[in-house]
Design an enzyme around this catalytic site. Sequence first.
Site, short mmCIF file in Angstrom:
data_model
loop_
_atom_site.label_atom_id
_atom_site.label_comp_id
_atom_site.label_asym_id
_atom_site.label_seq_id
_atom_site.Cartn_x
_atom_site.Cartn_y
_atom_site.Cartn_z
N PRO A 78 114.03 49.10 64.93
CA PRO A 78 113.48 50.46 65.06
C PRO A 78 114.44 51.16 66.01
O PRO A 78 114.45 50.66 67.29
CB PRO A 78 112.22 50.40 65.25
CG PRO A 78 112.10 49.28 66.04
CD PRO A 78 112.86 48.18 65.43
N THR A 79 115.19 52.43 65.90
CA THR A 79 116.05 52.92 66.77
C THR A 79 115.53 54.42 66.89
O THR A 79 115.43 54.89 65.54
CB THR A 79 117.34 52.76 67.03
OG1 THR A 79 117.88 52.85 65.31
CG2 THR A 79 117.63 51.32 67.48
N SER A 107 111.54 53.66 63.25
CA SER A 107 110.93 53.96 64.51
C SER A 107 109.91 54.92 64.33
O SER A 107 109.82 56.03 63.49
CB SER A 107 111.98 54.45 65.42
OG SER A 107 111.60 55.01 66.64
N TYR A 130 104.54 53.38 68.79
CA TYR A 130 104.06 53.43 69.96
C TYR A 130 102.65 53.74 70.01
O TYR A 130 102.26 54.55 69.09
CB TYR A 130 104.93 54.23 70.79
CG TYR A 130 106.17 53.79 71.32
CD1 TYR A 130 106.45 52.54 71.93
CD2 TYR A 130 107.31 54.59 70.90
CE1 TYR A 130 107.65 51.88 72.05
CE2 TYR A 130 108.51 53.85 71.03
CZ TYR A 130 108.78 52.85 71.61
OH TYR A 130 109.99 52.53 72.02
N THR A 156 105.26 47.97 69.31
CA THR A 156 105.96 47.82 70.60
C THR A 156 105.36 47.70 71.69
O THR A 156 104.70 48.94 72.01
CB THR A 156 107.12 48.99 70.43
OG1 THR A 156 107.94 48.68 69.11
CG2 THR A 156 108.11 48.61 71.62
N LYS A 228 106.35 43.49 68.89
CA LYS A 228 107.77 43.56 69.16
C LYS A 228 107.88 43.97 70.76
O LYS A 228 107.46 44.72 71.36
CB LYS A 228 108.33 44.68 68.74
CG LYS A 228 109.92 45.12 69.15
CD LYS A 228 110.55 46.01 68.34
CE LYS A 228 111.91 45.97 68.56
NZ LYS A 228 112.18 46.87 69.74
N SER A 250 112.38 40.27 72.10
CA SER A 250 113.38 41.32 72.29
C SER A 250 113.24 41.61 73.69
O SER A 250 111.95 41.68 74.24
CB SER A 250 113.08 42.36 71.40
OG SER A 250 113.59 43.42 71.59
N HIS A 252 114.24 44.93 74.26
CA HIS A 252 114.47 46.28 73.87
C HIS A 252 115.97 46.60 74.01
O HIS A 252 116.02 47.85 74.64
CB HIS A 252 113.53 47.01 74.76
CG HIS A 252 112.80 48.50 73.97
ND1 HIS A 252 111.63 48.73 73.85
CD2 HIS A 252 113.64 49.45 73.98
CE1 HIS A 252 111.48 49.97 73.26
NE2 HIS A 252 112.83 50.44 73.09
N ARG A 255 116.88 48.29 77.46
CA ARG A 255 116.49 49.68 77.97
C ARG A 255 115.30 49.92 78.71
O ARG A 255 114.88 51.01 79.06
CB ARG A 255 116.38 50.45 76.36
CG ARG A 255 117.70 50.49 75.82
CD ARG A 255 117.56 50.87 74.47
NE ARG A 255 116.87 52.24 74.14
CZ ARG A 255 118.12 53.30 74.16
NH1 ARG A 255 119.30 53.22 74.21
NH2 ARG A 255 117.76 54.44 73.74
C1 LIG Z 1 119.24 53.98 70.83
C2 LIG Z 1 118.07 53.09 70.74
C3 LIG Z 1 116.98 53.48 70.37
C4 LIG Z 1 115.67 52.56 70.39
N1 LIG Z 1 114.57 53.05 69.85
C5 LIG Z 1 113.66 52.19 69.89
C6 LIG Z 1 112.32 52.56 69.31
O1 LIG Z 1 112.16 53.81 68.98
N2 LIG Z 1 111.36 51.82 69.16
C7 LIG Z 1 111.39 50.34 69.51
O2 LIG Z 1 110.49 49.67 69.42
N3 LIG Z 1 112.54 50.02 69.95
C8 LIG Z 1 113.71 50.96 69.90
N4 LIG Z 1 114.94 50.42 70.39
C9 LIG Z 1 114.98 48.95 70.58
C10 LIG Z 1 115.60 48.42 69.59
O3 LIG Z 1 114.67 48.21 68.47
C11 LIG Z 1 116.15 46.69 69.61
O4 LIG Z 1 115.04 46.11 70.23
C12 LIG Z 1 117.27 46.67 70.56
O5 LIG Z 1 118.49 47.54 69.81
C13 LIG Z 1 117.90 45.30 70.91
O6 LIG Z 1 117.69 44.63 69.77
P1 LIG Z 1 116.99 43.21 69.66
O7 LIG Z 1 115.69 43.49 70.06
O8 LIG Z 1 117.09 42.73 68.16
O9 LIG Z 1 117.71 42.23 70.69
C14 LIG Z 1 116.03 51.08 70.61
C15 LIG Z 1 117.40 50.86 70.90
C16 LIG Z 1 118.41 51.86 70.98
C17 LIG Z 1 119.91 51.30 71.35
C1 LIG Z 2 110.50 57.96 74.18
C2 LIG Z 2 110.84 56.51 73.31
C3 LIG Z 2 112.34 56.66 72.98
C4 LIG Z 2 112.71 55.60 71.85
C5 LIG Z 2 112.73 53.99 72.62
O1 LIG Z 2 112.09 53.10 72.12
C6 LIG Z 2 114.23 53.81 73.31
O2 LIG Z 2 114.91 54.82 73.30
O3 LIG Z 2 114.47 52.86 73.58
#
Ligand SMILES: Cc1cc2nc3c(=O)[nH]c(=O)nc-3n(C[C@H](O)[C@H](O)[C@H](O)COP(=O)(O)O)c2cc1C
Ligand SMILES: CCCCC(=O)C(=O)O
Length: 276
Positions: A78-79, A107, A130, A156, A228, A250, A252, A255
């Site tokens: 999810p992104t 997401s 969330y 998450t 997650k 993960s 994340h 981030r």
């Molecule tokens: C631009 C971006 C936005 C993301 N937004 C979310 C999100 O909305 N919700 C979430 O649970 N994870 C979010 N993530 C984390 C990803 O789901 C994922 O955990 C991350 O890209 C790393 O991959 P991995 O968990 O397979 O190692 C985001 C990552 C990126 C790069």
């Molecule tokens: C406010 C949450 C933004 C989404 C997210 O999970 C991310 O950007 O990694």
Amino acid sequence: MDQIVNVNEFQELAKRALPKMYYDFYSGGAEDQHTLKENVEAFRRIMFRPRVLVDVSKIDMSTRILGYPISAPIMIAPTANHMLAHPEGETATAKAAAACNTIMIVSYMASCTIEEVASSCNAVRFLQIYVYKRRDVTAQMVKRAEKAGFKAIVLTVDVPKLGRREADIKNKMISPQLKNFEGLFETEVRPSEGSGVEAFASRAFDASLNWKDIEWLRSITKLPILVKGILTREDALKAVEAGVEGLVVSNHGARQLDYTPATITVLEEVNLSKLA
Ligand SMILES: Cc1cc2nc3c(=O)[nH]c(=O)nc-3n(C[C@H](O)[C@H](O)[C@H](O)COP(=O)(O)O)c2cc1C
Ligand SMILES: CCCCC(=O)C(=O)O
């Protein structure tokens, strides 16, 4: 696009195509971005140990996730905010998932609505959530996902506070109002200083979220629940105790908390088949 021969080339193309604020949001990690580098470096340290003279004329990498067949053990994480990069947003990503026979985790912060993604194609979809302080808003999203045929909820758990993403602070990153929440909740926050995404998250996200809330989630949905953002054996055991149907190991994408280990390096520690 036709010229791309290595997936890493997408990053350079994205950098050229996107406004700096959005490119930085997509590509950045938290704080010193140490874990961001480690996520890549740790993969590089893993070398193949090739065995030869094995018949590989037929290869089947397919597997099942919660019983749903996928063509290879690769899913779409999810992104947030796909429309910052393309006008079709998550509906295009869902079509790609369908074409590859894999699952898309949509997401909670998607640009397209749950219903738009659902009606765009027949990809198997899970909804990432969330938990907002306004639990009624989160509960409504879960209900909508059930109605739209989503197959699981992915909670998450690694964002009690949004990671300190320094590029977003400098760029005063603003995420436009998300359609899913129109009329329900304001997601576009424009602070005079710093990151609008961070300002939104600290206003909306419930930092009191804890293991007991899995019961709350269970009480509002019949869908399987995945957690997650697990990085330790202790928390994997707690998730098993809480009775969830799956874990997503993960950090994340680096981030959130910086100086956590690269995700690939904790897989063995968390390996459920070894949990006793
Ligand atoms: C631009 C971006 C936005 C993301 N937004 C979310 C999100 O909305 N919700 C979430 O649970 N994870 C979010 N993530 C984390 C990803 O789901 C994922 O955990 C991350 O890209 C790393 O991959 P991995 O968990 O397979 O190692 C985001 C990552 C990126 C790069
Ligand atoms: C406010 C949450 C933004 C989404 C997210 O999970 C991310 O950007 O990694």
